[in-house]
Design an enzyme around this catalytic site. Structure first.
Site, PDB file in Angstrom:
ATOM      1  NE  ARG A  87     -80.650  29.574 -12.633  1.00  0.00           N
ATOM      2  CZ  ARG A  87     -80.652  30.890 -12.737  1.00  0.00           C
ATOM      3  NH1 ARG A  87     -79.820  31.487 -13.599  1.00  0.00           N
ATOM      4  NH2 ARG A  87     -81.448  31.627 -12.006  1.00  0.00           N
ATOM      5  CE  LYS A 120     -77.729   7.020  -5.176  1.00  0.00           C
ATOM      6  NZ  LYS A 120     -77.968   6.047  -4.085  1.00  0.00           N
ATOM      7  CD  GLU A 132     -69.493   1.436  -0.183  1.00  0.00           C
ATOM      8  OE1 GLU A 132     -70.139   0.655  -0.912  1.00  0.00           O
ATOM      9  OE2 GLU A 132     -70.031   2.362   0.452  1.00  0.00           O
ATOM     10  CE  LYS A 153     -72.121   3.737  -7.792  1.00  0.00           C
ATOM     11  NZ  LYS A 153     -71.625   4.559  -6.665  1.00  0.00           N
ATOM     12  CD  GLU A 159     -81.138   4.723  -4.799  1.00  0.00           C
ATOM     13  OE1 GLU A 159     -81.752   4.842  -3.745  1.00  0.00           O
ATOM     14  OE2 GLU A 159     -79.900   4.871  -4.896  1.00  0.00           O
ATOM     15  NE  ARG A 197     -77.132   4.920  -8.481  1.00  0.00           N
ATOM     16  CZ  ARG A 197     -76.486   5.937  -9.001  1.00  0.00           C
ATOM     17  NH1 ARG A 197     -76.909   6.495 -10.117  1.00  0.00           N
ATOM     18  NH2 ARG A 197     -75.399   6.411  -8.425  1.00  0.00           N
ATOM     19  CG  ASN A 219     -78.399   2.554  -1.164  1.00  0.00           C
ATOM     20  OD1 ASN A 219     -77.413   3.266  -1.007  1.00  0.00           O
ATOM     21  ND2 ASN A 219     -79.420   2.921  -1.921  1.00  0.00           N
ATOM     22  CG  HIS A 222     -74.914   1.861   1.956  1.00  0.00           C
ATOM     23  ND1 HIS A 222     -74.337   0.704   1.497  1.00  0.00           N
ATOM     24  CD2 HIS A 222     -74.081   2.869   1.576  1.00  0.00           C
ATOM     25  CE1 HIS A 222     -73.207   0.993   0.860  1.00  0.00           C
ATOM     26  NE2 HIS A 222     -73.036   2.289   0.893  1.00  0.00           N
ATOM     27  CG  HIS A 279     -76.158   5.656   5.417  1.00  0.00           C
ATOM     28  ND1 HIS A 279     -76.884   5.952   4.290  1.00  0.00           N
ATOM     29  CD2 HIS A 279     -74.859   5.585   5.000  1.00  0.00           C
ATOM     30  CE1 HIS A 279     -76.073   6.050   3.249  1.00  0.00           C
ATOM     31  NE2 HIS A 279     -74.845   5.822   3.654  1.00  0.00           N
ATOM     32  CG  HIS A 288     -69.380   5.382   4.102  1.00  0.00           C
ATOM     33  ND1 HIS A 288     -70.734   5.420   4.375  1.00  0.00           N
ATOM     34  CD2 HIS A 288     -69.261   4.826   2.866  1.00  0.00           C
ATOM     35  CE1 HIS A 288     -71.403   4.919   3.346  1.00  0.00           C
ATOM     36  NE2 HIS A 288     -70.534   4.562   2.424  1.00  0.00           N
TER      37      HIS A 288
END
Length: 372
Positions: free
Chosen positions: A128, A150, A192, A233, A243, A247, A251, A254, A258, A272
């Site tokens: 947990r 993330k 990036e 960042k 986000e 935020r 992306n 992206h 993606h 990527h």
């Protein structure tokens, strides 16, 4: 801390009780044992890495932990984007439990973005929730995926659609590790890094244009570039950790990127960062087509990324071009889709990105057809 372990740069991420430092130094792995012993007295460690990084960097980290008297277990996974999957997540969690790592022990993500995302997600759910430390060994991970919390895995429906926000307790970016990267993987990470200038820091982008040869060669400019990207960042993450708003600017490129990754099977056909590079150029060109940004800015972005050894057009992707409908299907599963409406990160020029909601899918499809 020994004088030999003085960091070259330290970037603080001020998130209250979840605050942490990003330490950027040539010997960040060698100094890891001392730092961890001071930060987490009495903890045991699980090191998650992949087969390639295990050969190049795991001996350095294991020696550092051993020298500091820190017990650890090693979890070595296959290399590649396909590792960000349900089966490998289950394997990592089962190995954490099998090693009897406790909730107050620490998971270490030693590797690139795939390992950082997967290990961070495993840490967020094992017992947990366990703390974890990022030791990113790729440029992409050092400037982007290791910072901000993330974590996640890919789904058959798209990239990074399953995961959690789970901040690391420490990030150790080892500059020496970058010396083992191939030119292709270094360039993929650079995409990036350049992104931060293109989002909201025109001055940074111009500085990158002027200093790219030194960044590529590994001089002092490399550490400065990584620190500036991490600081950029961190500012965004602190303002919008989960986000809910701006935020999403991170992306940039992206949504297209993606979709291209999914269409090429998350394979070495398109890394990527390469997908992001093409995606950023497409975002700038789409913005220009909509009359939002000067077309010469799109050309300038494309020229710089191409100079850094990156693909910038669909034609640069090896093999047959993905059908437009395949790309549109992937875009429809993007995480920024809201109530079925497409959301894109567009731009009004270099350093002037913004969030645009309710983008007409037909306009996107026509644009993709026109640039084929």
């Amino acid at each position: 801390m020994s004088a030999n372990h003085t960091p070259l740069h330290t970037v603080h991420v001020p998130l209250g009780a979840r605050a942490y430092d990003i330490v950027i130094a040539p010997d960040a792995i060698e100094s890891a044992g001392d730092r961890l012993a001071a930060l987490f007295p009495g903890a045991r460690y699980g090191i998650v890495t992949d087969e390639n990084v295990a050969k190049a960097q795991l001996p350095r980290l294991a020696a550092s932990l051993d020298a500091a008297g820190l017990g650890h277990t090693e979890i070595v996974l296959p290399a590649g984007e396909a590792t960000k999957s349900w089966p490998q997540l289950q394997s990592v969690v089962d190995q954490i439990l099998g090693a009897r790592l406790e909730r107050n022990d620490i998971l270490i993500a030693l590797g690139g973005g795939v390992i950082g995302d997967l290990a961070g997600f495993a840490a967020s759910i094992a017992r947990r929730g366990m703390d974890f430390v990022q030791i990113p060994t790729s440029l992409l991970a050092q400037v982007d995926s290791s910072v901000g919390g993330k974590t996640g895995i890919n789904s058959v429906h798209g990239k990074n659609l399953v995961g959690a926000f789970h901040q690391p307790r420490l990030v150790l970016a080892d500059l020496t590790a970058l010396e083992t990267l191939s030119p292709r993987h270094f360039a993929a990470g650079y995409a990036e890094l350049a992104k931060y200038g293109l989002i909201d820091d025109e001055e940074l982008f111009f500085w990158l244009e002027a200093n790219y040869p030194q960044i590529e060669a590994g001089g002092p400019a490399r550490g400065e570039a990584i620190a500036r990207a991490c600081a950029a960042k961190a500012r965004v993450v602190v303002a919008d950790e989960k986000e809910a708003g701006n935020r999403a600017l991170l992306n940039l490129g992206h949504t297209f990127g993606h979709a291209l990754e999914k269409a090429t099977g998350y394979s070495d056909r398109l890394l990527h960062g390469e997908g992001v590079a093409i995606g950023m150029v497409l975002a700038y060109r789409f913005s220009a087509k909509l009359g939002l940004a000067p077309s010469q800015d799109a050309g300038r972005v494309e020229a710089h990324l191409k100079n850094a050894g990156l693909p910038t057009t669909l034609a640069d992707i090896p093999g047959d071009l993905p059908p437009t409908q395949m790309l549109m299907d992937a875009i429809a599963q993007d995480k920024k889709v809201s109530r079925g409406q497409l959301t894109f990160i567009l731009t009004r020029g270099i350093g002037k990105a913004f969030i645009e909601k309710k983008i007409d899918p037909e306009a996107v499809a026509t644009f993709l057809e026109d640039i084929r």
